[in-house]
Design a protein around this motif. Structure first.
Motif, PDB file in Angstrom:
ATOM      1  N   UNK A   6       0.859  -1.185   0.000  1.00 49.80           N
ATOM      2  CA  UNK A   6       0.000   0.000   0.000  1.00 49.80           C
ATOM      3  C   UNK A   6       0.891   1.231   0.000  1.00 49.80           C
ATOM      4  N   UNK A   7       0.462   2.257  -0.747  1.00 49.34           N
ATOM      5  CA  UNK A   7       1.250   3.469  -0.888  1.00 49.34           C
ATOM      6  C   UNK A   7       0.366   4.691  -0.674  1.00 49.34           C
ATOM      7  N   UNK A   8       0.971   5.770  -0.214  1.00 49.66           N
ATOM      8  CA  UNK A   8       0.225   7.009  -0.008  1.00 49.66           C
ATOM      9  C   UNK A   8      -0.042   7.733  -1.318  1.00 49.66           C
ATOM     10  N   UNK A   9       0.870   7.584  -2.280  1.00 46.66           N
ATOM     11  CA  UNK A   9       0.742   8.307  -3.538  1.00 46.66           C
ATOM     12  C   UNK A   9       0.849   7.351  -4.722  1.00 46.66           C
ATOM     13  N   UNK A  10       0.106   7.630  -5.804  1.00 50.44           N
ATOM     14  CA  UNK A  10       0.116   6.743  -6.969  1.00 50.44           C
ATOM     15  C   UNK A  10       1.488   6.570  -7.616  1.00 50.44           C
ATOM     16  N   UNK A  11       2.321   7.596  -7.629  1.00 51.52           N
ATOM     17  CA  UNK A  11       3.620   7.457  -8.286  1.00 51.52           C
ATOM     18  C   UNK A  11       4.494   6.423  -7.573  1.00 51.52           C
ATOM     19  N   UNK A  12       4.346   6.280  -6.277  1.00 52.47           N
ATOM     20  CA  UNK A  12       5.087   5.258  -5.540  1.00 52.47           C
ATOM     21  C   UNK A  12       4.637   3.861  -5.971  1.00 52.47           C
ATOM     22  N   UNK A  15       6.126   2.941  -9.366  1.00 54.89           N
ATOM     23  CA  UNK A  15       7.529   2.528  -9.277  1.00 54.89           C
ATOM     24  C   UNK A  15       7.605   1.062  -8.851  1.00 54.89           C
ATOM     25  N   UNK A  16       6.811   0.683  -7.845  1.00 55.10           N
ATOM     26  CA  UNK A  16       6.796  -0.703  -7.385  1.00 55.10           C
ATOM     27  C   UNK A  16       6.257  -1.633  -8.471  1.00 55.10           C
ATOM     28  N   UNK A  17       5.229  -1.187  -9.189  1.00 52.78           N
ATOM     29  CA  UNK A  17       4.652  -1.988 -10.273  1.00 52.78           C
ATOM     30  C   UNK A  17       5.702  -2.235 -11.353  1.00 52.78           C
ATOM     31  N   UNK A  18       6.520  -1.234 -11.667  1.00 51.43           N
ATOM     32  CA  UNK A  18       7.577  -1.397 -12.668  1.00 51.43           C
ATOM     33  C   UNK A  18       8.596  -2.424 -12.206  1.00 51.43           C
ATOM     34  N   UNK A  19       8.910  -2.450 -10.915  1.00 48.84           N
ATOM     35  CA  UNK A  19       9.845  -3.453 -10.383  1.00 48.84           C
ATOM     36  C   UNK A  19       9.283  -4.854 -10.554  1.00 48.84           C
ATOM     37  N   UNK A  28      -1.682  -5.063 -10.608  1.00 51.19           N
ATOM     38  CA  UNK A  28      -2.743  -4.094 -10.834  1.00 51.19           C
ATOM     39  C   UNK A  28      -2.685  -3.058  -9.721  1.00 51.19           C
ATOM     40  N   UNK A  29      -2.893  -1.794 -10.081  1.00 48.80           N
ATOM     41  CA  UNK A  29      -2.940  -0.723  -9.082  1.00 48.80           C
ATOM     42  C   UNK A  29      -4.403  -0.363  -8.865  1.00 48.80           C
ATOM     43  N   UNK A  30      -4.834  -0.388  -7.598  1.00 54.03           N
ATOM     44  CA  UNK A  30      -6.222  -0.073  -7.260  1.00 54.03           C
ATOM     45  C   UNK A  30      -6.291   1.235  -6.469  1.00 54.03           C
ATOM     46  N   UNK A  31      -7.363   1.970  -6.654  1.00 51.29           N
ATOM     47  CA  UNK A  31      -7.657   3.238  -5.972  1.00 51.29           C
ATOM     48  C   UNK A  31      -6.736   4.376  -6.389  1.00 51.29           C
ATOM     49  N   UNK A  32      -6.039   4.208  -7.487  1.00 50.05           N
ATOM     50  CA  UNK A  32      -5.141   5.253  -7.971  1.00 50.05           C
ATOM     51  C   UNK A  32      -5.908   6.526  -8.326  1.00 50.05           C
ATOM     52  N   UNK A  33      -6.997   6.381  -9.050  1.00 54.40           N
ATOM     53  CA  UNK A  33      -7.730   7.552  -9.520  1.00 54.40           C
ATOM     54  C   UNK A  33      -8.468   8.254  -8.378  1.00 54.40           C
ATOM     55  N   UNK A  34      -8.903   7.495  -7.400  1.00 58.90           N
ATOM     56  CA  UNK A  34      -9.546   8.098  -6.229  1.00 58.90           C
ATOM     57  C   UNK A  34      -8.560   8.994  -5.495  1.00 58.90           C
ATOM     58  N   UNK A  43      -5.271   8.114   3.347  1.00 56.08           N
ATOM     59  CA  UNK A  43      -5.200   7.371   4.604  1.00 56.08           C
ATOM     60  C   UNK A  43      -6.548   6.760   4.979  1.00 56.08           C
ATOM     61  N   UNK A  44      -7.615   7.426   4.632  1.00 59.01           N
ATOM     62  CA  UNK A  44      -8.939   6.943   5.000  1.00 59.01           C
ATOM     63  C   UNK A  44      -9.308   5.638   4.283  1.00 59.01           C
ATOM     64  N   UNK A  45      -8.913   5.512   3.018  1.00 61.71           N
ATOM     65  CA  UNK A  45      -9.282   4.301   2.276  1.00 61.71           C
ATOM     66  C   UNK A  45      -8.146   3.281   2.220  1.00 61.71           C
ATOM     67  N   UNK A  46      -7.044   3.563   2.901  1.00 58.00           N
ATOM     68  CA  UNK A  46      -5.945   2.597   2.945  1.00 58.00           C
ATOM     69  C   UNK A  46      -4.905   2.803   1.875  1.00 58.00           C
ATOM     70  N   UNK A  47      -4.917   3.929   1.217  1.00 58.80           N
ATOM     71  CA  UNK A  47      -3.896   4.244   0.229  1.00 58.80           C
ATOM     72  C   UNK A  47      -4.114   3.558  -1.102  1.00 58.80           C
ATOM     73  N   UNK A  48      -3.137   3.702  -1.956  1.00 59.73           N
ATOM     74  CA  UNK A  48      -3.145   3.064  -3.272  1.00 59.73           C
ATOM     75  C   UNK A  48      -2.646   1.639  -3.078  1.00 59.73           C
ATOM     76  N   UNK A  49      -3.410   0.671  -3.577  1.00 58.79           N
ATOM     77  CA  UNK A  49      -3.062  -0.746  -3.372  1.00 58.79           C
ATOM     78  C   UNK A  49      -2.417  -1.325  -4.614  1.00 58.79           C
TER      79      UNK A  49
END
Length: 134
Positions: A6-12, A15-19, A28-34, A43-49
């Motif tokens: 889980x990440x606070x920001x989509x760009x993080x 980077x992990x997805x590229x690795x 798959x990245x979830x909640x990025x657009x939210x 923080x309320x929804x648990x960050x970008x998954x």
């Protein structure tokens, strides 16, 4: 799909997805657009998954836990083959020539008037030079 990080920001997360993709693991990245639309909800929804399939979960966690900083430091080391054309020393640092005047003019006029050059500065004599590779 299982959450591996889980990440606070989509760009993080990207980077992990590229690795993971470099290791051949689909993710798959979830909640990025939210989070992009309303970053205060992070923080309320648990960050970008970052999610992977269940069979790849353990390998993905291991890859994301690996520290690659030493590999990055070794890969970006400046070559000792490059020497200062003025004094012949091989102690130099990356340097941008003309950056300060260009910045001051940009602040005063609102547009850049000067240009700047990327290269190296010799630490012995202070001479600015570009490598032969560029």
């Amino acid at each position: 799909m299982k959450v591996v990080a889980r990440f606070s920001f989509p760009h993080e997360a990207h980077i992990a997805k590229a690795s993971l993709e470099a290791a051949g693991i689909e993710s798959v990245i979830a909640d990025e657009h939210t989070i992009n639309a309303q970053w205060l909800y992070s923080d309320a929804i648990g960050g970008v998954r970052l999610m992977v399939t269940e069979p790849d979960q353990q390998e993905a966690i291991a890859i994301l836990a690996t520290d690659f900083s030493t590999a990055v430091e070794q890969g970006t080391a400046l070559s000792d083959e490059i020497r200062c054309p003025h004094c012949g020393d091989h102690h130099y640092k990356p340097f941008t020539k003309g950056k300060r005047p260009a910045f001051v003019v940009f602040l005063l006029l609102g547009f850049p008037l000067f240009y700047y050059q990327h290269g190296y500065q010799c630490q012995s004599c202070g001479e600015f030079f570009k490598s032969d590779d560029e």
